[in-house]
Design a protein around this motif. Structure first.
Motif, PDB file in Angstrom:
ATOM      1  N   ARG A   1       0.880  -1.172   0.000  1.00 38.39           N
ATOM      2  CA  ARG A   1       0.000   0.000   0.000  1.00 38.39           C
ATOM      3  C   ARG A   1       0.916   1.220   0.000  1.00 38.39           C
ATOM      4  O   ARG A   1       1.723   1.391   0.906  1.00 38.39           O
ATOM      5  CB  ARG A   1      -0.900  -0.013   1.227  1.00 38.39           C
ATOM      6  N   ILE A   2       0.801   2.030  -1.040  1.00 39.28           N
ATOM      7  CA  ILE A   2       1.684   3.178  -1.230  1.00 39.28           C
ATOM      8  C   ILE A   2       0.933   4.451  -0.836  1.00 39.28           C
ATOM      9  O   ILE A   2      -0.131   4.741  -1.396  1.00 39.28           O
ATOM     10  CB  ILE A   2       2.146   3.301  -2.701  1.00 39.28           C
ATOM     11  N   PRO A   3       1.485   5.245   0.117  1.00 39.40           N
ATOM     12  CA  PRO A   3       0.821   6.502   0.479  1.00 39.40           C
ATOM     13  C   PRO A   3       1.004   7.547  -0.628  1.00 39.40           C
ATOM     14  O   PRO A   3       1.954   7.465  -1.408  1.00 39.40           O
ATOM     15  CB  PRO A   3       1.542   6.923   1.764  1.00 39.40           C
ATOM     16  N   PRO A   4       0.112   8.531  -0.703  1.00 30.56           N
ATOM     17  CA  PRO A   4       0.189   9.540  -1.774  1.00 30.56           C
ATOM     18  C   PRO A   4       1.549  10.227  -1.858  1.00 30.56           C
ATOM     19  O   PRO A   4       2.039  10.502  -2.954  1.00 30.56           O
ATOM     20  CB  PRO A   4      -0.898  10.559  -1.411  1.00 30.56           C
ATOM     21  N   GLU A   5       2.168  10.485  -0.703  1.00 26.13           N
ATOM     22  CA  GLU A   5       3.450  11.198  -0.688  1.00 26.13           C
ATOM     23  C   GLU A   5       4.557  10.429  -1.410  1.00 26.13           C
ATOM     24  O   GLU A   5       5.539  11.013  -1.857  1.00 26.13           O
ATOM     25  CB  GLU A   5       3.911  11.467   0.764  1.00 26.13           C
ATOM     26  N   LYS A   6       4.412   9.099  -1.503  1.00 20.63           N
ATOM     27  CA  LYS A   6       5.423   8.282  -2.186  1.00 20.63           C
ATOM     28  C   LYS A   6       4.912   7.744  -3.518  1.00 20.63           C
ATOM     29  O   LYS A   6       5.543   6.927  -4.155  1.00 20.63           O
ATOM     30  CB  LYS A   6       5.868   7.131  -1.279  1.00 20.63           C
ATOM     31  N   ALA A   7       3.720   8.210  -3.927  1.00 27.48           N
ATOM     32  CA  ALA A   7       3.146   7.793  -5.209  1.00 27.48           C
ATOM     33  C   ALA A   7       3.075   9.017  -6.120  1.00 27.48           C
ATOM     34  O   ALA A   7       4.081   9.428  -6.672  1.00 27.48           O
ATOM     35  CB  ALA A   7       1.775   7.140  -4.995  1.00 27.48           C
ATOM     36  N   PHE A   8       1.902   9.629  -6.222  1.00 27.12           N
ATOM     37  CA  PHE A   8       1.728  10.761  -7.140  1.00 27.12           C
ATOM     38  C   PHE A   8       1.533  12.085  -6.417  1.00 27.12           C
ATOM     39  O   PHE A   8       1.080  13.058  -7.010  1.00 27.12           O
ATOM     40  CB  PHE A   8       0.582  10.462  -8.109  1.00 27.12           C
ATOM     41  N   GLY A   9       1.883  12.125  -5.113  1.00 24.45           N
ATOM     42  CA  GLY A   9       1.849  13.362  -4.349  1.00 24.45           C
ATOM     43  C   GLY A   9       0.448  13.759  -3.921  1.00 24.45           C
ATOM     44  O   GLY A   9      -0.534  13.082  -4.199  1.00 24.45           O
ATOM     45  N   MET A  10       0.406  14.874  -3.235  1.00 20.60           N
ATOM     46  CA  MET A  10      -0.860  15.432  -2.779  1.00 20.60           C
ATOM     47  C   MET A  10      -1.315  16.478  -3.794  1.00 20.60           C
ATOM     48  O   MET A  10      -0.480  17.125  -4.432  1.00 20.60           O
ATOM     49  CB  MET A  10      -0.691  16.074  -1.399  1.00 20.60           C
TER      50      MET A  10
ATOM     51  N   ASN B   1      -2.694  24.020  -8.906  1.00 18.65           N
ATOM     52  CA  ASN B   1      -2.826  23.300 -10.178  1.00 18.65           C
ATOM     53  C   ASN B   1      -4.269  23.250 -10.672  1.00 18.65           C
ATOM     54  O   ASN B   1      -4.561  22.613 -11.673  1.00 18.65           O
ATOM     55  CB  ASN B   1      -2.270  21.882 -10.059  1.00 18.65           C
ATOM     56  N   VAL B   2      -5.181  23.905  -9.960  1.00 22.66           N
ATOM     57  CA  VAL B   2      -6.572  24.019 -10.409  1.00 22.66           C
ATOM     58  C   VAL B   2      -6.726  25.440 -10.944  1.00 22.66           C
ATOM     59  O   VAL B   2      -6.461  26.406 -10.232  1.00 22.66           O
ATOM     60  CB  VAL B   2      -7.565  23.751  -9.262  1.00 22.66           C
ATOM     61  N   GLN B   3      -7.099  25.558 -12.205  1.00 23.54           N
ATOM     62  CA  GLN B   3      -7.145  26.867 -12.843  1.00 23.54           C
ATOM     63  C   GLN B   3      -8.501  27.120 -13.482  1.00 23.54           C
ATOM     64  O   GLN B   3      -9.162  26.198 -13.950  1.00 23.54           O
ATOM     65  CB  GLN B   3      -6.043  26.958 -13.902  1.00 23.54           C
ATOM     66  N   ARG B   4      -8.877  28.413 -13.477  1.00 20.78           N
ATOM     67  CA  ARG B   4     -10.094  28.833 -14.179  1.00 20.78           C
ATOM     68  C   ARG B   4      -9.666  29.414 -15.514  1.00 20.78           C
ATOM     69  O   ARG B   4      -8.854  30.325 -15.573  1.00 20.78           O
ATOM     70  CB  ARG B   4     -10.865  29.864 -13.349  1.00 20.78           C
TER      71      ARG B   4
ATOM     72  N   VAL C   1     -10.337  23.751 -14.443  1.00 23.14           N
ATOM     73  CA  VAL C   1      -9.581  22.588 -14.893  1.00 23.14           C
ATOM     74  C   VAL C   1      -8.541  22.220 -13.835  1.00 23.14           C
ATOM     75  O   VAL C   1      -7.803  23.082 -13.350  1.00 23.14           O
ATOM     76  CB  VAL C   1      -8.879  22.863 -16.247  1.00 23.14           C
ATOM     77  N   ASP C   2      -8.492  20.941 -13.483  1.00 25.07           N
ATOM     78  CA  ASP C   2      -7.543  20.428 -12.487  1.00 25.07           C
ATOM     79  C   ASP C   2      -6.389  19.763 -13.231  1.00 25.07           C
ATOM     80  O   ASP C   2      -6.572  18.776 -13.937  1.00 25.07           O
ATOM     81  CB  ASP C   2      -8.264  19.422 -11.587  1.00 25.07           C
ATOM     82  N   PHE C   3      -5.187  20.333 -13.048  1.00 29.51           N
ATOM     83  CA  PHE C   3      -3.989  19.785 -13.693  1.00 29.51           C
ATOM     84  C   PHE C   3      -3.188  18.879 -12.760  1.00 29.51           C
ATOM     85  O   PHE C   3      -2.084  18.462 -13.104  1.00 29.51           O
ATOM     86  CB  PHE C   3      -3.106  20.926 -14.219  1.00 29.51           C
ATOM     87  N   ASN C   4      -3.704  18.579 -11.565  1.00 27.50           N
ATOM     88  CA  ASN C   4      -3.039  17.622 -10.686  1.00 27.50           C
ATOM     89  C   ASN C   4      -3.099  16.234 -11.321  1.00 27.50           C
ATOM     90  O   ASN C   4      -4.011  15.937 -12.095  1.00 27.50           O
ATOM     91  CB  ASN C   4      -3.737  17.570  -9.318  1.00 27.50           C
ATOM     92  N   HIS C   5      -2.137  15.369 -10.974  1.00 30.07           N
ATOM     93  CA  HIS C   5      -2.199  13.983 -11.452  1.00 30.07           C
ATOM     94  C   HIS C   5      -3.511  13.380 -10.945  1.00 30.07           C
ATOM     95  O   HIS C   5      -3.895  13.584  -9.790  1.00 30.07           O
ATOM     96  CB  HIS C   5      -0.998  13.188 -10.919  1.00 30.07           C
ATOM     97  N   PRO C   6      -4.237  12.643 -11.794  1.00 29.95           N
ATOM     98  CA  PRO C   6      -5.538  12.076 -11.373  1.00 29.95           C
ATOM     99  C   PRO C   6      -5.442  11.180 -10.135  1.00 29.95           C
ATOM    100  O   PRO C   6      -6.419  11.004  -9.430  1.00 29.95           O
ATOM    101  CB  PRO C   6      -5.998  11.259 -12.586  1.00 29.95           C
ATOM    102  N   LEU C   7      -4.261  10.621  -9.853  1.00 32.96           N
ATOM    103  CA  LEU C   7      -4.107   9.756  -8.681  1.00 32.96           C
ATOM    104  C   LEU C   7      -3.461  10.477  -7.494  1.00 32.96           C
ATOM    105  O   LEU C   7      -3.152   9.849  -6.485  1.00 32.96           O
ATOM    106  CB  LEU C   7      -3.290   8.509  -9.049  1.00 32.96           C
ATOM    107  N   SER C   8      -3.259  11.796  -7.617  1.00 33.12           N
ATOM    108  CA  SER C   8      -2.682  12.526  -6.478  1.00 33.12           C
ATOM    109  C   SER C   8      -3.660  12.465  -5.309  1.00 33.12           C
ATOM    110  O   SER C   8      -4.873  12.456  -5.489  1.00 33.12           O
ATOM    111  CB  SER C   8      -2.352  13.974  -6.856  1.00 33.12           C
ATOM    112  N   GLY C   9      -3.094  12.351  -4.111  1.00 40.32           N
ATOM    113  CA  GLY C   9      -3.905  12.291  -2.903  1.00 40.32           C
ATOM    114  C   GLY C   9      -4.486  10.922  -2.610  1.00 40.32           C
ATOM    115  O   GLY C   9      -5.177  10.746  -1.611  1.00 40.32           O
ATOM    116  N   ARG C  10      -4.203   9.939  -3.449  1.00 36.84           N
ATOM    117  CA  ARG C  10      -4.796   8.597  -3.280  1.00 36.84           C
ATOM    118  C   ARG C  10      -3.765   7.606  -2.740  1.00 36.84           C
ATOM    119  O   ARG C  10      -2.609   7.618  -3.143  1.00 36.84           O
ATOM    120  CB  ARG C  10      -5.286   8.057  -4.637  1.00 36.84           C
TER     121      ARG C  10
END
Length: 145
Positions: free
Chosen positions: A63-72, A77-80, A122-131
């Motif tokens: 089980r990989i925490p977000p900090e060691k996967a795709f970050g938080m 990175n969310v822009q209008r 539009v959210d430019f974060n990695h779709p798996l960030s925070g997961r």
């Protein structure tokens, strides 16, 4: 004695990547394993840590925490973006993944989070960030550096 995975090893493996609820995000097809070099920067830290010390024939699930996967997610990175920036024929919907060009003309995926007549969020974060992710591997071959 078989080779053990270390930094610089070339590894051939099968993997699956799942969310905490068990839903599959990505995996190798049965007939086409993946090959990679440990430490070349293509895998997030937590994925590489899972592989270190394994040998051909071994399996592991971590089980990989977000900090060691795709970050938080980063709120910056969310822009209008003005609605007029989108082609008139584009049908917007929440969750739609679109390709954008950044300042260096590189392709950047973004996910439509919300929109109205004025702007599109539009959210430019990695779709798996925070997961938290479940990374399951089956090591097929290890070649040491």
């Amino acid at each position: 004695m078989s080779a053990v995975i270390e930094k610089g090893s070339k590894v051939t493996l099968h993997f699956s990547l799942k969310l905490d609820d068990g839903s599959l995000v990505d995996s190798t097809p049965p007939e086409k394993p993946a090959s990679l070099i440990i430490g070349d920067g293509n895998l997030p830290e937590g994925f590489e840590e899972t592989l270190l010390g394994l040998s051909a024939g071994e399996d592991r699930a971590s089980r990989i925490p977000p900090e060691k996967a795709f970050g938080m997610p980063n709120p910056n990175n969310v822009q209008r973006i003005p609605r007029g920036s989108f082609a008139s024929g584009v049908e917007l919907e929440e969750g739609l993944v679109m390709s954008f060009s950044d300042a260096a003309n590189s392709e950047l995926p973004g996910v439509v989070r919300a929109f109205d007549d004025e702007a599109v969020e539009v959210d430019f974060n990695h779709p798996l960030s925070g997961r938290h992710l479940i990374f399951e591997v089956q090591i097929l071959d290890v070649q040491t550096p």
